[in-house]
Design an enzyme around this catalytic site. Structure first.
Site, short mmCIF file in Angstrom:
data_model
loop_
_atom_site.label_atom_id
_atom_site.label_comp_id
_atom_site.label_asym_id
_atom_site.label_seq_id
_atom_site.Cartn_x
_atom_site.Cartn_y
_atom_site.Cartn_z
N HIS A 1 0.83 -1.20 0.00
CA HIS A 1 0.00 0.00 0.00
C HIS A 1 0.87 1.26 0.00
CE1 HIS A 1 -3.61 2.42 1.20
NE2 HIS A 1 -2.66 3.20 1.70
N GLU A 2 1.77 1.33 0.96
CA GLU A 2 2.60 2.53 1.06
C GLU A 2 3.53 2.64 -0.14
OE1 GLU A 2 1.67 4.72 3.00
OE2 GLU A 2 0.43 3.49 4.33
N HIS B 1 3.39 6.75 -6.70
CA HIS B 1 2.66 7.95 -7.12
C HIS B 1 3.58 9.18 -7.02
CE1 HIS B 1 -1.62 9.96 -6.78
NE2 HIS B 1 -1.12 10.07 -7.99
ZN LIG Z 1 -2.86 5.23 2.02
#
Ligand SMILES: [Zn+2]
Length: 689
Positions: free
Chosen positions: A473-474, A480
């Site tokens: 997730h991180e 991004h």
């Molecule tokens: Zn998040």
């Protein structure tokens, strides 16, 4: 308490000339931040004043681009500072944080309430069609105009002054809130003797022994309130009395009488936020916050939460019934309580899927999972990662990786994975520097922070499957930031709407769950053998297990967040009473606790970022559930053309595109919400297995 060193160079303000122009952590001292902030703030103020006072008529270049270029030193100092406050704090940094929070807030208010500057922005905005702007520039101008109006530009002077006061007070309270949670977590240690270890697997005993030794209790075992310590304890300990004691302490963070009590702080913050929203002409703070998101209105967020609530309550009741039966089979006659749920769910999982956490963990080595996250990024986006040992970092627990594509550097990535007492709990991505191309390419420096338990002496850190998911997730947020390819800092990387920002991170979690990844990277830490196929199959089959519980503990927090911030006149607010009232209204089962109770709900009170926005994770999940199906439909989880569209429209685009358009550009159509219910097993189809 701050020392200035007249005549001495402050490394925070000198040009950073090392690899990637990374901050020279080996030279930076905690007591130098205050002086650096003072100088950087004065510089930034002078730059803004000069732009506002420019006698030339406003142009995009002499106004918007000039502001985008300003405040470089302040960005440098603030980003190093706030990263260190989260990851490696000390008393000096905490004192500076309390001092600086209101000063920085006032600085920010002064910028947005600068009438001369706003007049220039407003004039540009009124004439935007005639300025010959490219799409990215047009979006930057639109963001500026919106940010000014949302911060009170154009209001009468009294209202503006009050907004500045409110901002300042909120910043102080937010800083105190986070420090109080950290203090409560630091103060707690459940000390166990060898006879208290019943049910605990080896990995947990090893890390508990290490924790106790570090905290001055050699030969004993320690459980902390860090999620990576307490959650497995609640999952495995067969001592109901100890589970209850630990759970109550975990649940009471920020709620003890005394100097770390967050209840009055939260109440005051809710009150001030409501007042701010009213000054800006909104019905409530939630209406104000949601206006600049994909959801747009609180009602849209509530509708989404309610659409999962009812099926999740039904599923959770089935789950609870099964757990109650298990307890009864052991001769117990108590009703399942929040400190029992994880323990019996773990047993149930073992019974139903022949799967236990203790069996999975030896295959989930931290180092291998970092490699797995890198591997997927290589297959999807052509990135390669090389560890650098010549870059000084702020703590020996952190690691630096050079990120490259086609032989050219793209970013510096810092991974800071293990729990320590100077670090705040939770997991997050942040940056030391964002990407932009305003004056040539500026490469980003991105950091992932996690709180995984260290392994036993000489052994690797072993993760739960949830931990591994957090890592992916991180890292999705990290990508991004690293793949961002925009010209203007304002639109860089994760500078997007809150309910869109979780899309790239949650989407990335899907790759972890793919057998292709697990076969290659889930290797036993002692034998090096890959996770057996049968175990992978069981893991995949169990994916929807306990989703009633997971959905309710999350959605309850999201609903309490919205109800706090929908309050238009929160005078004499008792936040815990309001929390209880909301839980009663929505029919929260007694056996399930909120994932984050109000007195330690850092997402919404430790700063602004997720206030009235905790629902965002579920909003983004509509996108990630539907989005990953784009890969499945091709039969190739690394499908080149799909990955290229994902890169161009999402990971590289930052905030440069309208979010609906960005999604449609990637997916070829608008998102369909059914995939979310399917993913959580709440679509009415019987649970797999
Ligand atoms: Zn998040």
């Amino acid at each position: 308490m701050t020392k200035s060193h007249p005549g001495e160079a402050n490394p925070l303000l000198e040009p950073w000339t090392g690899p990637f122009e990374a901050p020279p952590f080996d030279l930076i001292r905690s007591d130098e931040f205050r002086a650096a902030f003072d100088r950087a703030l004065a510089e930034a103020r002078a730059e803004t004043d000069a732009i506002a006072a420019n006698p030339e008529p406003p142009t995009f270049a002499n106004t918007i681009e000039a502001v985008e270029r300003s405040g470089k030193n302040l960005d440098k100092v603030a980003s190093v500072f706030f990263n260190l406050v989260g990851t490696d704090s000390d008393e000096t940094l905490e004192a500076v944080e309390r001092d600086m929070a209101p000063i920085l807030s006032r600085h920010r208010s002064a910028f947005f309430l600068n009438e001369a500057l706003f007049a220039r922005v407003a004039e540009l905005y009124a004439n935007r069609a005639k300025l010959g702007l490219d799409p990215e520039q047009a979006r930057v101008l639109e963001r500026y105009h919106l940010n000014f109006t949302r911060n009170g530009a154009g209001l009468p002077p009294a209202a503006k002054a009050r907004l500045a006061d409110i901002g300042e007070r909120l910043a102080s309270l937010g800083a105190q809130f986070g420090q109080n949670v950290l203090a409560d977590e630091k103060a707690y240690l459940l000390i166990l003797d060898i006879e208290d270890l019943g049910g605990l697997p080896d990995f947990l005993i090893a890390s508990a022994a290490r924790i106790a030794a570090e905290r001055g209790h050699p030969g004993k075992y320690g459980i902390t309130l860090s999620r990576s310590s307490i959650e497995p304890f609640l999952q495995f300990s067969n001592r109901r009395d100890l589970r209850e004691r630990a759970f109550r302490a975990w649940s009471a963070r920020g709620e003890s009488d005394g100097h770390t009590d967050n209840r009055p702080i939260a109440a005051e913050m809710v009150r001030l936020r409501a007042e701010r929203a009213a000054l800006l002409g909104y019905e409530s703070f939630a209406h104000f916050r949601l206006a600049d998101t994909m959801a747009k209105t609180p009602q849209a967020a509530l509708d989404l939460l309610e659409s999962v609530w009812t099926p999740a309550v039904r599923r959770a009741a089935e789950e609870e019934g099964a757990l109650q039966k298990l307890a009864a089979a052991e001769g117990e006659n108590f009703a399942i309580a929040p400190w029992d749920w994880r323990y019996y769910a773990e047993k149930q999982r073992k019974a139903e899927f022949d799967l236990d956490e203790g069996e999975i963990k030896p295959y989930l080595q931290l180092g291998k999972l970092i490699e797995a996250a890198f591997y997927a990024a290589n297959r999807l986006f052509g990135l390669s990662f090389t560890e650098r040992f010549d870059i000084p970092l702020y703590n020996k627990g952190a690691r630096a990786f050079e990120v490259a594509r086609d032989g050219k550097p793209v970013a510096l990535f810092i991974g800071d994975y293990l729990a320590r007492s100077s670090k705040r709990s939770g997991a997050w991505m942040s940056d030391f520097r964002g990407q932009h191309k305003l004056d040539g390419a500026q490469l980003p420096i991105i950091v992932n922070v996690m709180n995984f338990a260290q392994g036993g002496e000489g052994e690797p850190s072993l993760l739960s499957f949830d931990d591994a998911r957090t890592l992916f997730h991180e890292f999705g947020h990290g990508l991004h930031g690293m793949l961002s390819d925009v010209t203007y800092p304002t639109l860089s990387g994760t500078n997007v709407a809150r309910d869109f920002v979780e899309f790239p991170s949650q989407l990335y979690e899907h790759w972890l769950e793919q057998p292709e990844i697990l076969r290659r990277f889930a290797l036993h830490y002692e034998t090096g053998a890959p996770m057996p196929e049968t175990l992978i199959e069981k893991l995949v089959a169990a994916r929807k297990f306990n989703q009633g519980f997971a959905t309710l503990e999350y959605a309850a927090s999201a609903l309490v967040d919205l109800s706090l911030h929908l309050n238009a006149t929160p005078e004499d607010l008792d936040v815990v009473a309001l929390e209880q009232k909301e839980l009663a209204r929505i029919g929260m089962p007694e056996a399930i606790a909120m994932r984050h109770r109000t007195p330690h709900f850092q997402h919404i009170f430790s700063g602004e970022s997720y206030s009235a926005g905790y629902y965002s994770y579920l909003w983004s999940e509509i996108l990630d559930a539907d989005g990953f199906e784009a890969f499945h439909e091709t039969g190739d989880i690394f499908h080149t053309e799909t990955a290229r569209r994902l890169h161009d429209f999402v990971y590289a685009a930052g905030g440069s595109r309208d979010y609906e358009a960005a999604y449609a550009g990637f997916r070829g159509r608008a998102p369909s919400p059914e995939a979310l219910l399917r993913k959580r097993g709440l679509d009415g189809a019987p649970a797999e297995g």
